[in-house]
Design a protein around this motif. Structure first.
Motif, mmCIF file in Angstrom:
data_model
loop_
_atom_site.group_PDB
_atom_site.id
_atom_site.type_symbol
_atom_site.label_atom_id
_atom_site.label_comp_id
_atom_site.label_asym_id
_atom_site.label_seq_id
_atom_site.Cartn_x
_atom_site.Cartn_y
_atom_site.Cartn_z
ATOM 1 N N THR A 17 73.192 46.906 19.013
ATOM 2 C CA THR A 17 71.969 47.569 18.222
ATOM 3 C C THR A 17 71.117 48.511 18.925
ATOM 4 O O THR A 17 71.518 48.634 20.011
ATOM 5 N N THR A 19 67.285 50.697 18.531
ATOM 6 C CA THR A 19 65.830 51.123 17.887
ATOM 7 C C THR A 19 66.073 52.831 17.696
ATOM 8 O O THR A 19 66.369 53.403 18.707
ATOM 9 N N ALA A 28 65.270 48.811 13.970
ATOM 10 C CA ALA A 28 66.409 48.147 14.589
ATOM 11 C C ALA A 28 67.503 48.319 13.768
ATOM 12 O O ALA A 28 67.683 47.875 12.681
ATOM 13 N N ASN A 41 62.112 45.985 14.101
ATOM 14 C CA ASN A 41 62.616 46.120 15.480
ATOM 15 C C ASN A 41 61.711 44.931 16.228
ATOM 16 O O ASN A 41 62.189 44.701 17.504
ATOM 17 N N GLY A 51 65.690 45.473 18.958
ATOM 18 C CA GLY A 51 66.346 46.725 19.132
ATOM 19 C C GLY A 51 67.081 46.869 20.298
ATOM 20 O O GLY A 51 66.238 46.882 21.528
#
Length: 106
Positions: A17, A19, A28, A41, A51
């Motif tokens: 993942t 951000t 995110a 996020n 994130g």
């Protein structure tokens, strides 16, 4: 709905993942085996950043603060936090256009 470029599809590998800033807000994005899912996020429980965390079992993200676990494809809380909280993770619509992940703003 308006879509905004978020990141190139090769920016994160499956199970990761990140951000990103989408139109001035942190979002995110997770790569679930080549399908991209966007979500808030911050953990909706107590605003811990999500994130950048690795996915577990390919589609689950665990809040490091209180242990809540969410399915990033549905937003469902699959494991309540240590204090019993079990609300959903807000998701955002995504699409891929020309190898760019886009996030939809309602």
């Amino acid at each position: 709905m308006t879509f905004h470029d978020a990141m190139p599809t090769d920016w994160i590998a499956p199970g990761e993942t990140a951000t990103v800033d989408v139109d001035g807000r942190p979002v995110a994005i997770a790569n679930v085996d080549g399908t991209f899912c966007a979500f808030t996020n911050e953990c909706p429980h107590q605003s811990t950043p999500l994130g950048g965390l690795s996915l577990q079992r390919g589609r689950l993200i665990r809040c490091p603060e209180h242990g809540s676990m969410f399915d990033v494809t549905t937003g469902q809380c699959v494991l309540a936090s240590q204090d019993g909280w079990s609300g959903p993770l807000p998701l955002y619509e995504t699409r891929v256009l020309d190898d760019v992940v886009q996030d939809g703003l309602a």
